[in-house]
Design a protein around this motif. Sequence first.
Motif, PDB file in Angstrom:
ATOM      1  N   ALA A 267       0.829  -1.206   0.000  1.00  0.00           N
ATOM      2  CA  ALA A 267       0.000   0.000   0.000  1.00  0.00           C
ATOM      3  C   ALA A 267       0.870   1.266   0.000  1.00  0.00           C
ATOM      4  N   TYR A 268       2.087   1.138   0.531  1.00  0.00           N
ATOM      5  CA  TYR A 268       3.017   2.279   0.584  1.00  0.00           C
ATOM      6  C   TYR A 268       4.298   1.948  -0.175  1.00  0.00           C
ATOM      7  N   LEU A 269       4.111   1.281  -1.307  1.00  0.00           N
ATOM      8  CA  LEU A 269       5.241   0.775  -2.085  1.00  0.00           C
ATOM      9  C   LEU A 269       6.277   1.856  -2.411  1.00  0.00           C
TER      10      LEU A 269
ATOM     11  N   SER B  79      11.374   0.961   7.161  1.00  0.00           N
ATOM     12  CA  SER B  79      10.539   1.911   7.882  1.00  0.00           C
ATOM     13  C   SER B  79       9.351   1.168   8.481  1.00  0.00           C
ATOM     14  N   VAL B  80       9.036   1.514   9.724  1.00  0.00           N
ATOM     15  CA  VAL B  80       7.947   0.841  10.425  1.00  0.00           C
ATOM     16  C   VAL B  80       6.640   0.922   9.624  1.00  0.00           C
ATOM     17  N   ILE B  81       6.506   1.980   8.846  1.00  0.00           N
ATOM     18  CA  ILE B  81       5.269   2.198   8.076  1.00  0.00           C
ATOM     19  C   ILE B  81       5.074   1.123   7.006  1.00  0.00           C
ATOM     20  N   VAL B  82       6.176   0.569   6.473  1.00  0.00           N
ATOM     21  CA  VAL B  82       6.046  -0.387   5.366  1.00  0.00           C
ATOM     22  C   VAL B  82       6.314  -1.829   5.803  1.00  0.00           C
TER      23      VAL B  82
ATOM     24  N   ALA C 186       8.693  -8.489  11.529  1.00  0.00           N
ATOM     25  CA  ALA C 186       9.625  -7.370  11.311  1.00  0.00           C
ATOM     26  C   ALA C 186       8.985  -6.071  11.799  1.00  0.00           C
ATOM     27  N   HIS C 187       7.686  -5.933  11.580  1.00  0.00           N
ATOM     28  CA  HIS C 187       6.994  -4.728  12.049  1.00  0.00           C
ATOM     29  C   HIS C 187       6.970  -4.686  13.576  1.00  0.00           C
ATOM     30  N   ARG C 188       6.689  -5.813  14.195  1.00  0.00           N
ATOM     31  CA  ARG C 188       6.627  -5.831  15.670  1.00  0.00           C
ATOM     32  C   ARG C 188       7.985  -5.454  16.272  1.00  0.00           C
TER      33      ARG C 188
ATOM     34  N   SER D  71      10.417  -3.604  14.892  1.00  0.00           N
ATOM     35  CA  SER D  71      10.715  -2.207  14.675  1.00  0.00           C
ATOM     36  C   SER D  71       9.820  -1.309  15.533  1.00  0.00           C
ATOM     37  N   ARG D  72       8.576  -1.716  15.662  1.00  0.00           N
ATOM     38  CA  ARG D  72       7.607  -0.911  16.418  1.00  0.00           C
ATOM     39  C   ARG D  72       7.983  -0.841  17.908  1.00  0.00           C
ATOM     40  N   LYS D  73       8.552  -1.949  18.404  1.00  0.00           N
ATOM     41  CA  LYS D  73       8.969  -1.950  19.814  1.00  0.00           C
ATOM     42  C   LYS D  73      10.031  -0.885  20.053  1.00  0.00           C
TER      43      LYS D  73
ATOM     44  N   ASP E 258       3.654  17.274   8.975  1.00  0.00           N
ATOM     45  CA  ASP E 258       2.465  17.885   8.399  1.00  0.00           C
ATOM     46  C   ASP E 258       1.240  17.623   9.263  1.00  0.00           C
ATOM     47  N   THR E 259       1.183  16.416   9.850  1.00  0.00           N
ATOM     48  CA  THR E 259       0.017  16.038  10.649  1.00  0.00           C
ATOM     49  C   THR E 259      -0.121  16.971  11.857  1.00  0.00           C
ATOM     50  N   VAL E 260       0.967  17.129  12.617  1.00  0.00           N
ATOM     51  CA  VAL E 260       0.883  17.974  13.811  1.00  0.00           C
ATOM     52  C   VAL E 260       0.711  19.439  13.404  1.00  0.00           C
TER      53      VAL E 260
ATOM     54  N   MET F 221      -8.732   8.693   4.806  1.00  0.00           N
ATOM     55  CA  MET F 221      -8.765   7.373   4.173  1.00  0.00           C
ATOM     56  C   MET F 221      -7.339   6.864   4.001  1.00  0.00           C
ATOM     57  N   THR F 222      -7.118   5.586   4.261  1.00  0.00           N
ATOM     58  CA  THR F 222      -5.760   5.061   4.117  1.00  0.00           C
ATOM     59  C   THR F 222      -5.795   3.693   3.431  1.00  0.00           C
ATOM     60  N   PRO F 223      -4.778   3.387   2.631  1.00  0.00           N
ATOM     61  CA  PRO F 223      -4.812   2.134   1.870  1.00  0.00           C
ATOM     62  C   PRO F 223      -4.201   0.953   2.627  1.00  0.00           C
ATOM     63  N   ARG F 224      -4.664  -0.223   2.311  1.00  0.00           N
ATOM     64  CA  ARG F 224      -4.024  -1.463   2.759  1.00  0.00           C
ATOM     65  C   ARG F 224      -4.110  -2.466   1.606  1.00  0.00           C
ATOM     66  N   TYR F 225      -3.144  -3.379   1.575  1.00  0.00           N
ATOM     67  CA  TYR F 225      -3.161  -4.423   0.549  1.00  0.00           C
ATOM     68  C   TYR F 225      -3.840  -5.648   1.148  1.00  0.00           C
TER      69      TYR F 225
ATOM     70  N   PRO G  54      -8.522   9.153  14.487  1.00  0.00           N
ATOM     71  CA  PRO G  54      -7.664  10.093  13.746  1.00  0.00           C
ATOM     72  C   PRO G  54      -6.243   9.584  13.582  1.00  0.00           C
ATOM     73  N   PHE G  55      -5.834   8.648  14.442  1.00  0.00           N
ATOM     74  CA  PHE G  55      -4.489   8.067  14.341  1.00  0.00           C
ATOM     75  C   PHE G  55      -4.566   6.656  13.750  1.00  0.00           C
ATOM     76  N   PHE G  56      -5.691   6.327  13.173  1.00  0.00           N
ATOM     77  CA  PHE G  56      -6.034   4.992  12.697  1.00  0.00           C
ATOM     78  C   PHE G  56      -6.046   4.011  13.870  1.00  0.00           C
TER      79      PHE G  56
ATOM     80  N   SER H 171      -2.438  -2.553  14.464  1.00  0.00           N
ATOM     81  CA  SER H 171      -1.002  -2.640  14.716  1.00  0.00           C
ATOM     82  C   SER H 171      -0.225  -1.448  14.138  1.00  0.00           C
ATOM     83  N   HIS H 172      -0.751  -0.828  13.089  1.00  0.00           N
ATOM     84  CA  HIS H 172      -0.066   0.321  12.477  1.00  0.00           C
ATOM     85  C   HIS H 172      -0.614   1.654  12.974  1.00  0.00           C
ATOM     86  N   MET H 173      -1.401   1.613  14.041  1.00  0.00           N
ATOM     87  CA  MET H 173      -1.905   2.884  14.587  1.00  0.00           C
ATOM     88  C   MET H 173      -0.716   3.815  14.856  1.00  0.00           C
ATOM     89  N   CYS H 174      -0.912   5.100  14.641  1.00  0.00           N
ATOM     90  CA  CYS H 174       0.164   6.084  14.759  1.00  0.00           C
ATOM     91  C   CYS H 174       1.024   5.856  16.004  1.00  0.00           C
ATOM     92  N   ALA H 175       2.320   5.708  15.790  1.00  0.00           N
ATOM     93  CA  ALA H 175       3.246   5.513  16.910  1.00  0.00           C
ATOM     94  C   ALA H 175       3.468   6.818  17.666  1.00  0.00           C
TER      95      ALA H 175
END
Length: 451
Positions: free
Chosen positions: A77-79, A89-92, A97-99, A101-103, A258-260, A321-325, A383-385, A388-392
Amino acid sequence: MLTKEIPVAKGLPLIGSLVFLSADSQKHEQFFLNNYQKLGPLFKVRVLGQELIIFAGPEANMFVTQHGTRYLTSREAYLNIAQEFGETSVIVLDGAAHRRSRKVVDQFLNSTAIAQFVKPMIKTTLEYIKDWQIDQRIELFHMLPKIIFNQFTSVLLSQTSLTDDFYNDVYTCITTVLKVNFQQKSKSALRQSAYLKAKNRVIVFIQKLVEERRKTEQLRDSSDVVDFLLSVKADDGQPLTEEEIFSCVLIILSAGLDTVATTSVFLIYEILKHPEIYEQVMAEVSAVFDNRIPDLEDIKKMKVLRGAAMETLRIHPMVFMTPRYVQHPFDYQDYRVESGQIMYFALGVSHFLPELFPNPYTFDVGRYTPPRQEHKQPGAFAPFFVGSHMCAGAKLGEVQLMLTAATILYTIQPELDSPNYTIKKVLYTEKRSALTGKNNFYVRSKRKALI
Ligand code: HEM
């Protein structure tokens, strides 16, 4: 048997629902809200011969919370982020691997860690606005990103002498990659020399910062996030790789900027547009500033300001709106969602449903405290979705909104430059890849308080 066809939103023959691509935020939001109410949480839109699948409302938010990691992935989704700035990047990342990096990221963005950022961030903001004069007109959509950028770079990375050129480079990178990712620009934008030069300067800056810090690691008496990244061990006991450290620093420069910044502008706007809220917020702000720099505990005391920040996040969600595969097919109600496609989660739809937030277009700061706590209903406030990918950076972001607005309100007591001004929101502009104002938003400084 799952035989029902997923309903399709009505659109014009051939072009379909072009509003999907429109930059008009109001039309866009209304389109998704109307279709959710008519067709239910799962529907398709046709756009220029393409069929896109949408999952909206609290049902979608709850689905992601409960089943997201089983069926959905972020990388595809964020190719473009993965291809341009690396695969770590934790976002992709997804799965283990996500868990991992997220920790790491959660360790420098959790509630305990962010307490130490509050005073220095307020000081940075004061430093930035010290030259503003009484009666000066200040344009907030341009000013706030610079203040927030300085909060991140000086407090989290100890970089105090970055120029506007570097700030512009970071913005060029974020805007170009996200615009290409969301098809607002063609892929050729990633080959243009202005973008390539900016990208190269950002990469070299991060590499040099980390390299120099390694050399002086033992000599420093204070530590920041870069020092933390150099010393932390991931859960396999190994230090972070160069690429992982790079990705974390890049996130600090980009994910919250940009978000903040834009949400802070909307927050100040809403406070100035509601005189009764303005009075209460000013009383709170004056009490905590009282000739000193507030800390996190002081920030938490400002209940009306917090209600205003939450209400701003609900009514002006930066990510509607946000994409997911869809990695694995799944069944929802009587429908089957096939794998191998991008699905769009309209996370902001729930914010405007009267059954969750009565009078949803009324700016009501009392929604978030007991007994109402409307945001705590399942799937209601995202607002932060969610998942598991909720805004860190959600906790830091919320605190930054409050401390930035509080510092500006206390110091310059701004008023609307033109009392009837109304922000017209757009989903992107030539220079921005996310929600912003179509026109400038000026406030006028009424005083200059000393702290
Ligand atoms: C008002 C402020 C903010 C808003 C509205 C916001 C919103 C979001 C949203 C909606 C996502 C999910 C995107 C997706 O998965 O498609 C996200 C992810 C993320 N945000 Fe924020 N954000 C804010 C502030 C921040 C800050 C201050 C930081 C850090 C400095 C930050 C760091 C991140 C990171 C690292 C992710 C990716 C998390 C992951 O994939 O596991 N954000 N943000």
